[in-house]
Design a protein around this motif. Structure first.
Motif, short mmCIF file in Angstrom:
data_model
loop_
_atom_site.label_atom_id
_atom_site.label_comp_id
_atom_site.label_asym_id
_atom_site.label_seq_id
_atom_site.Cartn_x
_atom_site.Cartn_y
_atom_site.Cartn_z
N ASN A 225 26.67 -43.59 -4.44
CA ASN A 225 27.05 -43.55 -3.04
C ASN A 225 25.99 -42.74 -2.27
OD1 ASN A 225 28.16 -43.13 -0.49
ND2 ASN A 225 30.22 -42.72 -1.27
N PRO A 226 24.92 -43.40 -1.81
CA PRO A 226 23.84 -42.64 -1.17
C PRO A 226 24.28 -41.93 0.10
CG PRO A 226 23.54 -45.00 -0.85
CD PRO A 226 24.65 -44.85 -1.83
N GLY A 227 25.23 -42.51 0.82
CA GLY A 227 25.71 -41.86 2.03
C GLY A 227 26.34 -40.51 1.74
N TRP A 228 27.17 -40.45 0.71
CA TRP A 228 27.82 -39.19 0.34
C TRP A 228 26.78 -38.15 -0.09
CZ3 TRP A 228 31.83 -36.42 1.13
CH2 TRP A 228 32.17 -35.36 0.28
N MET A 229 25.80 -38.56 -0.86
CA MET A 229 24.79 -37.61 -1.29
C MET A 229 23.97 -37.08 -0.12
SD MET A 229 23.52 -38.98 -5.03
CE MET A 229 23.24 -40.69 -4.56
N LEU A 230 23.68 -37.95 0.86
CA LEU A 230 22.92 -37.51 2.03
C LEU A 230 23.77 -36.60 2.92
CD1 LEU A 230 21.07 -40.82 2.99
CD2 LEU A 230 20.02 -38.69 2.17
N VAL A 231 25.03 -36.95 3.11
CA VAL A 231 25.92 -36.11 3.93
C VAL A 231 26.01 -34.71 3.34
CG1 VAL A 231 28.32 -35.72 4.61
CG2 VAL A 231 27.29 -37.98 4.93
N THR A 232 26.23 -34.64 2.03
CA THR A 232 26.39 -33.32 1.41
C THR A 232 25.08 -32.56 1.33
OG1 THR A 232 26.27 -34.44 -0.76
CG2 THR A 232 28.45 -33.94 0.10
N VAL A 398 17.90 -28.62 13.48
CA VAL A 398 17.96 -29.76 14.39
C VAL A 398 17.74 -31.06 13.62
CG1 VAL A 398 16.83 -30.90 16.33
CG2 VAL A 398 17.31 -28.45 16.44
N VAL A 399 16.77 -31.08 12.70
CA VAL A 399 16.50 -32.28 11.90
C VAL A 399 17.72 -32.64 11.05
CG1 VAL A 399 15.13 -33.20 9.98
CG2 VAL A 399 14.01 -31.96 11.85
N ALA A 400 18.34 -31.63 10.42
CA ALA A 400 19.54 -31.89 9.60
C ALA A 400 20.68 -32.42 10.45
CB ALA A 400 19.96 -30.61 8.88
N THR A 401 20.81 -31.92 11.66
CA THR A 401 21.86 -32.37 12.57
C THR A 401 21.65 -33.83 12.97
OG1 THR A 401 22.07 -30.13 13.44
CG2 THR A 401 23.02 -31.90 14.76
N VAL A 402 20.42 -34.18 13.29
CA VAL A 402 20.11 -35.56 13.67
C VAL A 402 20.36 -36.50 12.48
CG1 VAL A 402 18.25 -37.13 14.33
CG2 VAL A 402 18.47 -34.90 15.45
N ALA A 403 20.02 -36.05 11.28
CA ALA A 403 20.12 -36.91 10.10
C ALA A 403 21.55 -37.10 9.62
CB ALA A 403 19.27 -36.32 8.97
N ILE A 404 22.44 -36.17 9.91
CA ILE A 404 23.77 -36.27 9.32
C ILE A 404 24.60 -37.38 9.97
CG2 ILE A 404 25.17 -34.69 10.75
CD1 ILE A 404 26.06 -33.45 8.00
N GLY A 405 24.31 -37.74 11.23
CA GLY A 405 25.05 -38.82 11.88
C GLY A 405 24.91 -40.14 11.15
N PRO A 406 23.68 -40.67 10.97
CA PRO A 406 23.54 -41.93 10.21
C PRO A 406 23.99 -41.81 8.76
CG PRO A 406 21.39 -41.01 10.84
CD PRO A 406 22.42 -40.24 11.58
N SER A 407 23.89 -40.62 8.19
CA SER A 407 24.36 -40.43 6.81
C SER A 407 25.87 -40.60 6.73
CB SER A 407 23.97 -39.03 6.31
OG SER A 407 22.57 -38.84 6.34
N VAL A 408 26.59 -40.07 7.70
CA VAL A 408 28.04 -40.24 7.74
C VAL A 408 28.40 -41.70 7.90
CG1 VAL A 408 30.11 -39.77 9.11
CG2 VAL A 408 28.54 -37.90 8.54
N ARG A 409 27.69 -42.41 8.78
CA ARG A 409 27.98 -43.84 8.97
C ARG A 409 27.71 -44.63 7.70
NH1 ARG A 409 25.76 -42.46 14.03
NH2 ARG A 409 23.68 -43.20 13.49
#
Length: 462
Positions: A225-232, A398-409
């Protein structure tokens, strides 16, 4: 006016008490656990160097080895929780911690401590995965976040009590007292384990008892589940507010400002008080993943504000420095409070309910990878690069904040494709534990709701 103010105060303090029987039981467990941990941790440096007799370098090496071991054990421990049930593993892990504390007074060398430390790491890995899995499994969907907030507050209360008790032990200035302090922690851990055993069985525990959980669920696991790994991973980066809170700002105060060192006590005191009284309030706005992403942005705004405020204190003097350093610490506490609510929502919404232990194990690994570099990097940037360093730290967030949106989706789309809808519905509805629970570990039959009953407020905790 007086009556109104009195009612407001009563309402404020009443809001600090978990509203349901289950949430109160879980909050009590959190406070028992952290009181025992806090009592030992307060004097652990004295214990390891003067009782065990290790050098500071050996202490650091032992803690590094046990930290790596806990990291490596996280995923297997999560699989173990799914196989044998969260409540059973949680209780066994807590008994294991109690046994380790019992053994500590008899440790007399680096090698002996390392053995106990590795057992601690095993108990910590399995205990963390099982505790998180149990809380999410045992509570109705609408209560999960709020209950974890109450547990988080209780955890901070316990650590405060434990620190006071540990400080009393140190005040005797007697190594015999320090040597046997772990036994106090052992007693509290044993009582905590007993308390956990009296909690009701969660749905996954019942599936284990019936033999259903012995068969691995179909479909991809957490590692696919790449999304879960990126979110975490990015969530771990956002949680580096703790590095700013506990390491970078204190070092900055001592090395780069004219603030008195006694201010450190006020900084940590303020953080503790805020983390006791505010989680129940700050978590109220999180009801879905959209709210969680919004909370990430609020948390990051506090984090960036802390960097900018603290950055200027190297050129201020006197009371201005004191006020700005304190404000920088308060804003990073705001980052902690808001990322907590977001993190609890991610766990509740993006974990496969059939594999919560496995998902928790993957989260522990990914989150560690997203944060383990921060103490060294942030310290270097702040202390060696000055203003540019503080701006770089803010930029990372800021970079982590921007990245977490698409990761959650991405994780949400994975959940829609691979999490069985009937299991999710059952997990959030029929299998959710009622508020009135018997100590037998079986489901209780809830009392019929009275006419026009008001809705129950929710809860939450780490």
């Amino acid at each position: 006016m007086t009556t109104t103010l009195s009612g407001t105060r009563r309402g404020f303090f009443r809001r600090l008490i978990p509203p349901t029987p289950m949430s109160r039981r879980l909050a009590t467990q959190s406070m028992l656990f952290s009181t025992g941990e806090g009592a030992f941790n307060t004097g652990s440096a004295v214990f390891l160097t003067q009782v065990v007799g290790m050098s500071a370098a050996r202490v650091g090496l032992a803690l590094t080895i046990t930290g790596v071991a806990e990291f490596l054990m996280a995923y297997p421990a999560g699989r173990f929780v799914d196989r044998f049930g969260p409540k059973r593993v949680w209780s066994l892990a807590t008994w294991g911690r109690a046994a380790c504390f019992l053994a500590l007074p008899f440790v007399g060398s680096f090698g002996e401590y390392l053995v106990v430390g590795l057992l601690f790491a095993l108990a910590a890995s399995s205990g963390h995965s099982s505790y998180q899995s149990y809380v999410l499994d045992a509570l109705p969907t609408e209560e999960r976040i709020d209950t974890q907030a109450y547990m988080y507050s209780a955890l901070n209360v316990g650590f405060t009590f434990g620190a006071i008790l540990g400080g009393v032990a140190l005040a005797f200035d007697n190594l015999t007292v320090v040597r046997w302090t772990p036994w106090f922690a052992a007693v509290l851990m044993a009582f905590t384990a007993w308390w956990i055993s009296r909690l009701p069985q969660a749905p996954h525990d019942l599936r284990v008892a019936s033999g259903e959980a012995r068969v691995r669920p179909p479909g991809p696991g957490a590692l696919r589940n790449p999304g879960w790994m990126l979110v975490t991973f990015f969530n771990g980066t956002l949680w580096t507010n703790q590095v700013l809170l506990n390491v970078v700002i204190p070092l900055w105060l001592v090395e780069a400002t004219d603030a008195p060192h006694v201010l450190l006590a006020w900084l940590f005191g303020t953080n503790t008080v805020l983390c006791i009284f505010l989680p129940a309030y700050t978590s109220k706005g999180v009801r879905d993943l959209r709210d969680a992403v919004r909370y990430v942005r609020i948390s990051s705004a506090f984090f960036v504000a802390s960097c900018l405020i603290t950055m200027v204190t190297h050129s201020t003097v006197g009371l201005v420095t004191v006020l700005l350093v304190w404000l920088g610490h308060v804003t990073v506490t705001g980052a902690e409070l808001f990322i907590s609510g977001a993190s609890w929502s991610f766990q509740a919404e993006l974990m496969d309910p059939r594999r919560r232990g496995e998902y928790q194990g993957v989260q522990d690994v990914s989150r560690t990878l997203g944060s383990m570099w921060a103490p060294a990097l942030y310290t270097y940037l702040a202390m060696s690069r000055g203003d540019q360093g503080w701006l770089a730290i803010a930029g990372i967030i800021v970079v982590a904040t921007v990245a977490i949106g698409p990761s959650v989706r991405l994780a949400e789309r994975f959940a829609v494709r691979h999490f069985p809808a009937d299991q999710v519905d059952r997990d959030a509805g029929d299998d959710a534990l009622p508020e009135t629970l018997e100590d037998t570990g079986q489901y209780a039959v809830p009392e019929p709701a009275p006419p026009a009953a008001s809705s129950t407020q929710g809860l939450d905790l780490t």
